[in-house]
Design a protein around this motif. Sequence first.
Motif, PDB file in Angstrom:
ATOM      1  N   GLN A1143       0.826  -1.209   0.000  1.00  0.00           N
ATOM      2  CA  GLN A1143       0.000   0.000   0.000  1.00  0.00           C
ATOM      3  C   GLN A1143       0.859   1.257   0.000  1.00  0.00           C
ATOM      4  O   GLN A1143       0.449   2.294  -0.499  1.00  0.00           O
ATOM      5  N   GLU A1144       2.052   1.176   0.595  1.00  0.00           N
ATOM      6  CA  GLU A1144       2.957   2.317   0.606  1.00  0.00           C
ATOM      7  C   GLU A1144       3.728   2.439  -0.705  1.00  0.00           C
ATOM      8  O   GLU A1144       4.570   3.316  -0.852  1.00  0.00           O
ATOM      9  N   GLY A1145       3.453   1.535  -1.646  1.00  0.00           N
ATOM     10  CA  GLY A1145       4.127   1.586  -2.935  1.00  0.00           C
ATOM     11  C   GLY A1145       5.558   1.082  -2.901  1.00  0.00           C
ATOM     12  O   GLY A1145       6.353   1.403  -3.780  1.00  0.00           O
ATOM     13  N   ILE A1146       5.885   0.293  -1.864  1.00  0.00           N
ATOM     14  CA  ILE A1146       7.251  -0.237  -1.724  1.00  0.00           C
ATOM     15  C   ILE A1146       7.231  -1.715  -2.083  1.00  0.00           C
ATOM     16  O   ILE A1146       6.479  -2.500  -1.502  1.00  0.00           O
ATOM     17  N   ALA A1147       8.052  -2.087  -3.039  1.00  0.00           N
ATOM     18  CA  ALA A1147       8.097  -3.492  -3.456  1.00  0.00           C
ATOM     19  C   ALA A1147       8.819  -4.319  -2.399  1.00  0.00           C
ATOM     20  O   ALA A1147       9.948  -4.011  -2.035  1.00  0.00           O
ATOM     21  N   PRO A1148       8.193  -5.379  -1.868  1.00  0.00           N
ATOM     22  CA  PRO A1148       8.859  -6.227  -0.873  1.00  0.00           C
ATOM     23  C   PRO A1148      10.059  -6.936  -1.485  1.00  0.00           C
ATOM     24  O   PRO A1148      10.143  -7.124  -2.705  1.00  0.00           O
ATOM     25  N   LEU A1149      10.988  -7.336  -0.632  1.00  0.00           N
ATOM     26  CA  LEU A1149      12.137  -8.094  -1.108  1.00  0.00           C
ATOM     27  C   LEU A1149      11.693  -9.476  -1.577  1.00  0.00           C
ATOM     28  O   LEU A1149      10.720 -10.040  -1.081  1.00  0.00           O
ATOM     29  N   ARG A1150      12.447 -10.024  -2.495  1.00  0.00           N
ATOM     30  CA  ARG A1150      12.061 -11.297  -3.109  1.00  0.00           C
ATOM     31  C   ARG A1150      12.024 -12.434  -2.085  1.00  0.00           C
ATOM     32  O   ARG A1150      11.156 -13.296  -2.154  1.00  0.00           O
ATOM     33  N   MET A1172      -2.047 -11.507  -3.829  1.00  0.00           N
ATOM     34  CA  MET A1172      -0.684 -10.963  -3.749  1.00  0.00           C
ATOM     35  C   MET A1172      -0.242 -10.418  -5.103  1.00  0.00           C
ATOM     36  O   MET A1172       0.289  -9.316  -5.204  1.00  0.00           O
ATOM     37  N   LYS A1173      -0.485 -11.196  -6.130  1.00  0.00           N
ATOM     38  CA  LYS A1173      -0.067 -10.806  -7.481  1.00  0.00           C
ATOM     39  C   LYS A1173      -0.762  -9.529  -7.924  1.00  0.00           C
ATOM     40  O   LYS A1173      -0.149  -8.594  -8.436  1.00  0.00           O
ATOM     41  N   SER A1174      -2.077  -9.489  -7.730  1.00  0.00           N
ATOM     42  CA  SER A1174      -2.852  -8.343  -8.184  1.00  0.00           C
ATOM     43  C   SER A1174      -2.394  -7.056  -7.507  1.00  0.00           C
ATOM     44  O   SER A1174      -2.161  -6.036  -8.161  1.00  0.00           O
ATOM     45  N   LYS A1175      -2.242  -7.090  -6.176  1.00  0.00           N
ATOM     46  CA  LYS A1175      -1.835  -5.887  -5.449  1.00  0.00           C
ATOM     47  C   LYS A1175      -0.422  -5.470  -5.819  1.00  0.00           C
ATOM     48  O   LYS A1175      -0.127  -4.284  -5.957  1.00  0.00           O
ATOM     49  N   TYR A1176       0.451  -6.453  -5.959  1.00  0.00           N
ATOM     50  CA  TYR A1176       1.846  -6.150  -6.280  1.00  0.00           C
ATOM     51  C   TYR A1176       1.949  -5.435  -7.623  1.00  0.00           C
ATOM     52  O   TYR A1176       2.617  -4.405  -7.742  1.00  0.00           O
ATOM     53  N   GLU A1177       1.293  -5.971  -8.626  1.00  0.00           N
ATOM     54  CA  GLU A1177       1.410  -5.386  -9.954  1.00  0.00           C
ATOM     55  C   GLU A1177       0.694  -4.044 -10.043  1.00  0.00           C
ATOM     56  O   GLU A1177       1.127  -3.141 -10.755  1.00  0.00           O
ATOM     57  N   GLU A1178      -0.395  -3.898  -9.291  1.00  0.00           N
ATOM     58  CA  GLU A1178      -1.142  -2.633  -9.321  1.00  0.00           C
ATOM     59  C   GLU A1178      -0.346  -1.510  -8.672  1.00  0.00           C
ATOM     60  O   GLU A1178      -0.283  -0.401  -9.185  1.00  0.00           O
ATOM     61  N   LYS A1179       0.279  -1.807  -7.516  1.00  0.00           N
ATOM     62  CA  LYS A1179       0.936  -0.750  -6.756  1.00  0.00           C
ATOM     63  C   LYS A1179       2.365  -0.473  -7.203  1.00  0.00           C
ATOM     64  O   LYS A1179       2.846   0.648  -7.059  1.00  0.00           O
ATOM     65  N   THR A1180       3.050  -1.480  -7.726  1.00  0.00           N
ATOM     66  CA  THR A1180       4.452  -1.282  -8.094  1.00  0.00           C
ATOM     67  C   THR A1180       4.664  -1.126  -9.584  1.00  0.00           C
ATOM     68  O   THR A1180       5.691  -0.623 -10.016  1.00  0.00           O
TER      69      THR A1180
END
Length: 1420
Positions: A1143-1150, A1172-1180
Motif C-alpha cells: 500500500q505504501e508503494g514499496i516493493a517487498p524483497l524477493r 498478492m499478485k494483483s496488489k503487487y502489480e497494481e501498486k508497483t
Amino acid sequence: MASLLRSPKILRVVPELLRTIQRQSSTLGSSIGRQTLRRSVLPVRENFRLASTSSILAQNPQSHGHVGQAAKADNEFRVVLRRLDDMVRRTGRITKNQLMVVFDEVCKVGSASPNQALLLIRSCGSLLPEVPSIERTELAHKIWDKLATMGVTYDVSHYNALLKVYLQNEHTFSPTDFLAQMESKSVEPNRVTYQRLISAYCLLGDIPGATKILEFMKAKELPVTEGVFNSLITGHARAGDMENARNILDVMRNVGLEPSQDTYGALMCALAEKGDIEGIEEVIQEVESQVGEIADRYYLSVAYSLATSGHQQHVSKILERLRLAAGFVPDTINLSLSLITRGQLDAAFSILKMFGARKAENSTGTESQNQGSFFIDTLVQLGTPHAVLFQYLDAMTSEGLHTSPYIVALHVGLRNQGGVVTNEYILGIMKHMMESGVAVRPHYFWPMMSAEANKGNNEGVLQLAKAMVDMGVHINVETYSKYLIPAIGDKAEMIVERIKDLGVTVDKQVLAALCRHEVSKNRLDSVVQLLNSFPDLVVVSLFRTGLINSFHRSPQVEPLVTLVNNLWTQFDDDENTGISKQDYVGGVLYDLVRAIPEAKAASLKPHLQLLFDKLADKGIQIAMQRFRGIRNLLDQIKLPMVKPHAYKLLDPAEVNSNPMANLDLLTNSDISVEDLESHLTELKEKDGNYRGVIRRLILYHTANNNYQRSIELIEEFKAKGYEPTGAIYASLMSVCSHHKRYDEAFNFKKQLEQADPHFRLDMSKYRPLICHLAKENKMEDALALVQEMKERDIGTDRQEKQLFHLLNELAQEGLTDQTQQVFDKMVTLELIKVNANILGPVVMAYIIKKDIQGALQCIQDCQTKYGVMPHFHEILVKLVEDGDTDQLQKAMDFTSHHHGDINMLYDLIFAFLSTGKYKEAKKIFETPGMVAKDRRLQWYAEQCIGKNQIEALENLVAMTRDLYGCDRDNVHFYLMQLYARQKDPDKCLQVWTTMQDEGVVPKDRTLRYLANVLRSFDRPVPFEVPQIMLDELPDGHLVQGDAVLKVQNRIITIAKSGNLDGAMSLLEEARSEGVALKMPAYDVMMWEYLKQKNTEAFSRVKNMCKDLEDFSLSRNLRNKLIMEYLHKGDEEAAHQVYDEQIQEGIAPLRSGMRHLASYYEERGNLDRLMEMKSKYEEKTGENFSMGKSILAAYIQRDDISGAVSFIEQELEKDTTRIRRVGLRSFFTKLIQKAADMQQVSEMVDKLNDRDIDGGVWQLLFAYLDCNQVEQAKAMAEKYPVIKEKSSGLIGYIISLLGRDSDMIGKINSVLEMDNAGDYLDKRTIYFYLFKAYDQHNNWEDAMKLHERMLEENVPVTDFNLKRLALLLQRNDQLVPFDEPPESINHYRELSRLEHKDNLTEIEEMRPEDEGSRQAHNSTD
C-alpha cells in the motif's frame, strides 16, 4: 522603628548601587503598577538570558543528568527565548501564550535547569500585565509544583522569585509560613528574602510584622537597603500613619542614605492611595527642587495608584505632567493593561487617549492612524460586554485613535476563542459591524468553523453557516469545501439537500466546492454523476488542480476521461489570450504528468497509457508545445515507453505539415535511422535546412561506433556550411579512438579547439589518446596531453580511479618506461596522491613484461621514495612459481634490510602458501626463534578472504598452532569469516570445536560473530552468547556531550552484542530523561529482536518510535518480519506486513515474497496468491515474480487446465514474462508427478508457432533436471531452435555450477543429447565439466575426461591442463603430462583476453556470484 533603623550595627550599602539593584526588585505597597512601570528593561532581559547556554551549563556541574538535559533543552529553546527577550526589550511584557510555550517544552523534556525554573517563576508576575493577578499567582503555583515533581531542587533564589511574584500580584500570604516552608526544605533565607517579607508585611500595613523581620536582619547583621525604607513608607501609609511615612525620609538621611526618586515615588503613591493630590504636588515640587525632573514612569505609577484607589478624577492632572519621553509607549501600555485587568476601563482609556496627542505632535502626515490595538485586544479577551466594548470602539474612532477598531476586535475574538469569548460573542461583534456598515467577509467565520470541526461538532458548523445566511454573508467555494461539506456528510446527494435546507440556492460555487470534495476523496464517479445531474452548473476547470492531483493518488481513468472530455467540449478559444482548447487541455495533461512522483511512476504507467489512448479515441488533441513538455516529463520520471501513447493526442496533419520543424516530436523509437536518412535525402532535394537531422544522425552513428557513416555525415555537415558543436567534435573523437584512427581523432581535437576554445573534454576522451601516444613512444606529446588535462582542470569525482585505469592500460601492455613517465608527470602536476594503489600499475608493467628484475628494482625505488612496496607479494609468488632462487634471494635480502628478518620470513611464508607449497611454509614456521606477527598474519588472512583462498588459510591456521605468541582466537576468527562467506555454518561451528580441542578460549567477539552466523541460518546456538554489559562501556552518563549520538551508539552496541534486556533498559531510561533518540537506535533494536524471533518485543519497540518524524521500516526489516511470522505460523500477520508495504508503494524483497508465496503454495491457497499478485502489480507497476508458486498451487489443486490458462493470460499481457512466470519449475513438478503433459505440450507448440521459444527451452531444461534424457533428445529433434541456439544449453550448464549437487550428471546428460557431435560446443562444455570435477575433487573422472578429449581430438587448453595438474597434486597423484609452467591465474588471464566477448564461460565463479549469473544466463 526609627531607633531600630538607626542602629550602627546595620551594614550600609552604597546608595547608588542600591538604587540600581532595587529598580528591578523593590516591592512597594500597592506596587503592581509601580513595579511594572518602574522596572528596568535590561534586568528583566537578563532574567531571560539566565536560560542561555553558559548559565545553564554552569548550574549544578556535579549532576550528570541535569547538565546534559539542560543543554539539550537550551538548544531547543533558543528561538523562543530569543523571541521572549525581544518582546521584553521592546514592550516590557510577555503574553501568557509565550510563557506557556516555554513551560510546555520543559514538560516535554521532563527536566529543567535551575535557571530555567527561575525564569518560569519570575515570569508569572508583572511581566503578564494583561493577565489578572489571581490567575498569575495560580499559574506560578502550577509551575512551582510541576517543576518540583520533575526533581528541580529549589534554592533561595527560587523562593525569592516566588516572593517577588506574590508582591507583584498582591497575593495575600503568611510570611511566617513562607519562612517555615523554606526551613523545612533546609533553605536558608538571605537579605533579599527578609527585605521582601518586610514588603509583604508593609503591603498589609502590618508595621509590627515588618519590625520583627528588621530585628532578624539586625541580629544577622544584614544591611538595610533603600528598598526597605521605601516599603516602610508604604507600610506606614497603609497603616494610616502618613506622618511616620513622611518621616522615613529623615530616617534615611540620618543613616546616610539620600532619598532617591524611587523613595519619592513610593511616597507619592502612598499619597495617591489617600487621594491627597495637594500632597503629591508638594512632593513633586520638593523633588524637582532637590533631585531634578521626575521620570514619566513615576507619574504613571502615581496615576495607577489614584485610579485603583478610587480617585480617578485626579488621574488627568497627573497625566498632564508626562513629558512623553523615551520608554513612554511600553510603560503606558503596561499601565493601561494593568488598569483594564483591575476593571478601571475609563482610566485606561484616558491614558490611551494620550497616544492621540503624541501622534499629533509627531505626525508627518504619512504614518498609520491606528493606535490602541492592545486596548481592544485586552477588552475582547476579558469578554467585556458588547455595549461597553462598542462604546469604547466608537470612541476610538471618533477620537481619531483607530480607523478600524471593529476589525481588530473581531480578529482578537477569533484568535482567542474559548472561555468568555464564545461564538455568540463573536457573532455579536459581526452583527454590530454590519449595522455600522462594516463589511463582514466569509473567511471571518472560518476560525469558528474550524474550532467546531476540531471538536467534532458538525451541527455547530452548520449553525454558523446558517448565521452567515441570516446575516446576508455570501458563502463562497472555500467555505463550502473546507467546512460545510465535510460537516454535512459523505454522500453528494445528502450534501446537496442539506445545503438547500440552509436556504442556499445550488449554484456553480456550491457544485464546484462539492466536486472539489469528491475529488479529494478520490470519488471521480460521483463527480461524473454530478456532471450528469447539473450539466450547466458543473465547471470542471474550477476543480482542475484537485483533479490533476487525484490521478497519482488513485488513478481512475474512465471518469477522468469523461471530465477531461467535458473540458474539451465546453472550452471556447480565447481570442484575447490566444489560448486554444488544444493548449488548455494539453496544459491539464502536462500538469497531471508533472504531479506524478517518480517513485510512483512505474505503477501508474498502465493507467497513463490507457488515459492517453482513451482521450485520443475521444478525438481530443493537444498542442505540440504541450506534447513536448509532456515528453520531457515522461523522460524525467523514466516512462519513455508512454510517449507513443501521448503522441496519439497530436494532430497528425499539423505534425506532418512541417516535418523538419516537428522532427523533435518523434523519439528514437518513433523514427528509425532509416527514416532520418530518408528525411535527410528529402531535405537535400528540396534544398532545405537539414542541420538538425544531420546532427542527430552524427550523434547516433558516433554513439554506435559507426565510423564510416559518421565521417561521411560530418563532411556533408561542413560542406553545407554548418558549424559543428563541441559535442559533435567530442563524439567524433570517441568513434575515431574506438577504431584506432588516432590521427583523425587528433585532427578533430584540433578543430574543436579552434571552434570552441572553452569546451572541456572529459577524461574518457584523453585516455585513449594518451595511451596511443605512449604506445607509439611519442612521450613528449603524451605528457603534453597530461599537462593539458591539468591546465584545463579536467577533474572528476573519480579522478584517481580514471588515472589509475590510464596507467593500468599502459601497464597491461608491458610499457614500463611509458607508464613510469606518465606516472611521474601526474605526480609532478599533483594530479594524484601517491599511494600503494596508484603505484600498482607502475610495478605491474614490469610483471606483465615478465621483467621480474625490473619489477624488483621498481619496488626498491617505490620503497625509497614513497615508503610502500606495491605488488611485492605477487612478485614473490611469481619467483616461487618460476623457481628463480637467485632473484628470490635478492628480494629477501631487500625486504630483510628494510623490514627486518622476521618480516622477510613472513613474506616468504605467504608466497609459499599462495603457491600451494605448504611443506616449505611449515618449515619456516618451525624455524627456531620464529614468533607471531599478528598484524602480518591478519593481513594475509584478509587476503585469503578477499581472494577466496580457503585451502591457504586453512593451512595457515594449522601451521601456526604452536607458533609462539600467536593469537589463536584471531586466526580462527578469520577462518570462521571465510566459511561464513561460503555460507557454510557447519564449518563455522567446526572452527569453534577445533578451538576447544586446542584449548583456545574464544573471545566474546568471536562467540558473538558465530552466534549471529548460526542465527542467520536458523541454527541453534550451542553456547551462551556473551553480552556487552553497561559497565563495559566508557564512563559517563547518558547525556554528556553529544547526548543523542552517544546514547544511540551505546544502545546499538549493546543490542548487537545480544544483550537486549540491557539495551531496552538503556532505551527506556533515555526516553524517560527526554533524550530525543533517532530512528537508527530503534531500528537496530527491532532487528535484533527479530533475530531472536521475538515478534512481541519487536512490536513494542515499533510502537515506541512510530510517531518519530524519521520513522520508517526498511525493506529488509519488513522482509525479516514476514519470515518470522510465517515461522510462527501467523499467516495473517505476515500477510498484513506484506499488504502495508504494498500500500505504501514499496516493493517487498524477493526472499520475503518467496517465503509467503511458498507458504500459500504448500497449502494450495491460490486465492491469496492471486491477491498478492494483483496488489503487487497494481501498486508497483512491476511483474509479480512468484509465478511458479501460483502454478504450483494449481498443481496442488490438480488443475492443469487452470495453470495453462494462467500462463497464456500472462503471456498475452507481455511475452517477455515467459522468463519470469516459472515455467521450468512448473514443468519439473509435472514431470516428477508423472502428470499428463498433453495440455502442456500443446501450449508449448502454440508458443513456438508464435516464435516464442522460451517454452521449448523451459520444458527441455525440466526434462534434463529430471534426468529424462530421451525426452530431451526427442525435443531436440522436434524443435530446430534447440540446435540452432545450442548456446542455451551452455547457459543451462552455467546455472548448475555451485548450485546443483548433481551438476556432473546433468552436464553428462547434455553431452548425451548429441552423441554425434552435430551441434553442441563440446570444447566449452568440457571446460565446465573439468570445473565441476575440480569442485568435487574427482580426479579419476577428470583424467578420463582428459583422455576422452584426446580421443575426440578436442583441444585441451593450458588452462584445463593446469587445473587438472593442480587437482592431481592435491590428491598426491603423479601428473602424467607436461604441466604448464605458469600459474593458473596467468592462464585465467590469457583466457579472459582470448574470450573477451564471452567472459562468463571462462571466469572462475565465486559462490556469491552464482545467483546473479544464473539469473542472467538461465532462461527460467
